[in-house]
Scaffold this active site. Structure first.
Site, PDB file in Angstrom:
ATOM      1  N   HIS A  18      88.547 -54.233 -35.804  1.00  0.00           N
ATOM      2  CA  HIS A  18      88.616 -53.733 -37.186  1.00  0.00           C
ATOM      3  C   HIS A  18      89.886 -52.921 -37.411  1.00  0.00           C
ATOM      4  O   HIS A  18      90.653 -53.187 -38.353  1.00  0.00           O
ATOM      5  CB  HIS A  18      87.378 -52.867 -37.461  1.00  0.00           C
ATOM      6  N   GLU A  19      90.125 -51.954 -36.542  1.00  0.00           N
ATOM      7  CA  GLU A  19      91.302 -51.091 -36.710  1.00  0.00           C
ATOM      8  C   GLU A  19      92.589 -51.852 -36.428  1.00  0.00           C
ATOM      9  O   GLU A  19      93.628 -51.568 -37.032  1.00  0.00           O
ATOM     10  CB  GLU A  19      91.189 -49.863 -35.802  1.00  0.00           C
ATOM     11  N   HIS A  22      93.755 -53.410 -39.607  1.00  0.00           N
ATOM     12  CA  HIS A  22      94.497 -52.444 -40.429  1.00  0.00           C
ATOM     13  C   HIS A  22      95.909 -52.252 -39.888  1.00  0.00           C
ATOM     14  O   HIS A  22      96.886 -52.253 -40.648  1.00  0.00           O
ATOM     15  CB  HIS A  22      93.786 -51.084 -40.420  1.00  0.00           C
TER      16      HIS A  22
END
Length: 419
Positions: A18-19, A22
């Site tokens: 997820h990170e 980003h």
């Protein structure tokens, strides 16, 4: 111990992906990413690479990517400050010592008159008690050191707020998107290892305690008819079996070039809706192919997504109570149960959790990615950004409410599993 390892691996992977989404898309937009963190709280481990500090923190409750410009700088250099300067080979300032200058012999001490570290990149002041006002250019990758901690400056074109609405939206959306991508990849791997169900009236594996094995059925047998009713698909076959528990059924079987009949009485079991249904102890046939695995990954991810969205809709309409929600304690408990069922079931559970994380983060709630996307959307409609202070307050309140909900759900889990 197996449960703990499974939880660490699964949650670490979900948060990392997820990170990482980003991080990658923020960097592609030219945003300076100061930190990529797994967990919150005190740092356990860290290293720096390509402008970004990668850290593992004590509390495994998520992660974050700290992008330049999202928060005010912790240290601001104002007129009257005395700072130490170091220069690179081109004569530009590449390091500014905010305090503890005595620990950095060789630095040129300047009393600052004016400084701009965002746009024009210069520092102006008086050096070594001279009355002459001197101006130095600051390198775009210069660092300032405060309490022996070095931080790279963030010129405006490297800040989150300087990017277009589209670039910022993509950088925010990329986190949840990568969770859906991860689910597809996990389910593709599952399909390649376990095979995909084939909708044919064939006998796959048999259970050791099932009546089909007692009746002499073998893996690969084709069921032609049941009680004279022709069947061609797995769904045709199982619907007849499930509808007639404890009934003597005559199966017409094809095995190679031979055909024969056998009588089987389906056993009773409680189905998904607490209804009695019949079972004979066989699994569906499976096949393995790259194309099929890709299709399975996408279709199964879509089905998981629809199920979770439907459950959220029932929660909003009151058809689903908060008592059914689970937090970290509940997920830890369920992960232990799933891990005991084998690695393939754990694959499916990881994919479900990844889809769930993606959907939850896209909810239009403050402090979540969905809430941030709402503010970016409002900016696109208004033609100007929302006041950063007002947006910050909304996100802060939203985060506090989410923490209260997390505490309530965790207490519910403790009551459910331990009290």
């Amino acid at each position: 111990m197996n449960t703990l390892i499974a939880v660490i691996v699964i949650f670490g992977l979900l948060v990392f992906i997820h990170e990482w989404g980003h991080l990658i898309f923020a960097k592609r937009a030219g945003i300076l990413c100061r930190e990529f963190a797994i967990g919150f709280g005190p740092k356990i481990f860290s290293f720096k690479r390509n402008e970004t500090v990668y850290t593992i923190r004590l509390l495994p409750l998520g992660g974050f990517v700290r992008m330049a410009g999202e928060d005010p700088e912790m240290v601001q250099i104002k007129p009257g400050y005395e700072i130490g300067l170091f220069f690179n080979d081109s004569g530009k300032v590449n390091c500014m010592i905010i305090n503890n200058k005595s620990k950095h012999p060789g630095c040129k001490v300047m009393q600052v008159e004016k400084i701009d570290m965002e746009h024009d990149l210069f520092v102006q002041g008086y050096v070594d008690d001279s009355e002459e006002l001197i101006t130095y250019q600051i390198d775009e990758k210069a660092e300032f050191v405060h309490d022996e901690l070095a931080t790279q400056i963030a010129p405006y074109d490297r800040q989150f707020s300087s990017k277009t609405v589209g670039q910022r939206a993509v950088a925010i959306f990329a986190g949840p998107m990568m969770n859906f991508v991860l689910a597809v990849v996990i389910l593709m791997a599952y399909a390649l290892i376990a095979g995909m169900p084939v909708d044919e009236a064939l006998v796959g594996d048999l259970t050791d305690d099932g009546v089909a094995l007692e009746a002499g059925l073998e893996s690969g047998d084709r069921v032609l008819s049941i009680d004279g009713e022709n069947v061609t698909t797995w769904e045709d076959m199982t619907s007849i079996i499930q509808d007639q528990p404890n009934e003597n059924l005559q199966f017409e079987i094809e095995r190679g070039s031979d055909q024969f009949e056998v009588n089987i009485v389906p056993q009773e079991r409680i189905g998904a809706e607490d209804e009695v249904e019949g079972v004979v102890g066989i699994y569906p046939p499976t096949e393995k192919s790259i194309g099929g695995a890709i299709a399975f990954g996408f279709t199964q991810t879509y089905e998981y997504t629809m199920l979770i969205v439907e459950a959220l809709g029932m929660l909003v309409t009151g058809q689903f109570s908060l008592d059914h929600l689970s937090g970290p304690v509940g997920i830890y408990n369920y992960t232990g149960e799933v891990a005991a069922m084998g690695i393939l079931v754990l694959f499916q559970w990881a994919a479900i959790l990844s889809v769930n994380l993606g959907i939850i983060n896209l909810l239009p709630l403050p402090a979540l990615d969905g809430g941030r996307l709402i503010f970016i959307g409002l900016e696109a409609i208004r033609g100007k950004p929302i006041d950063p202070q007002k947006e910050g307050i909304v996100h802060f309140v939203g985060f506090a409410l989410l923490m209260l909900l997390m505490l309530a759900v965790t207490w519910n889990d403790i009551n459910k599993f331990f009290l």
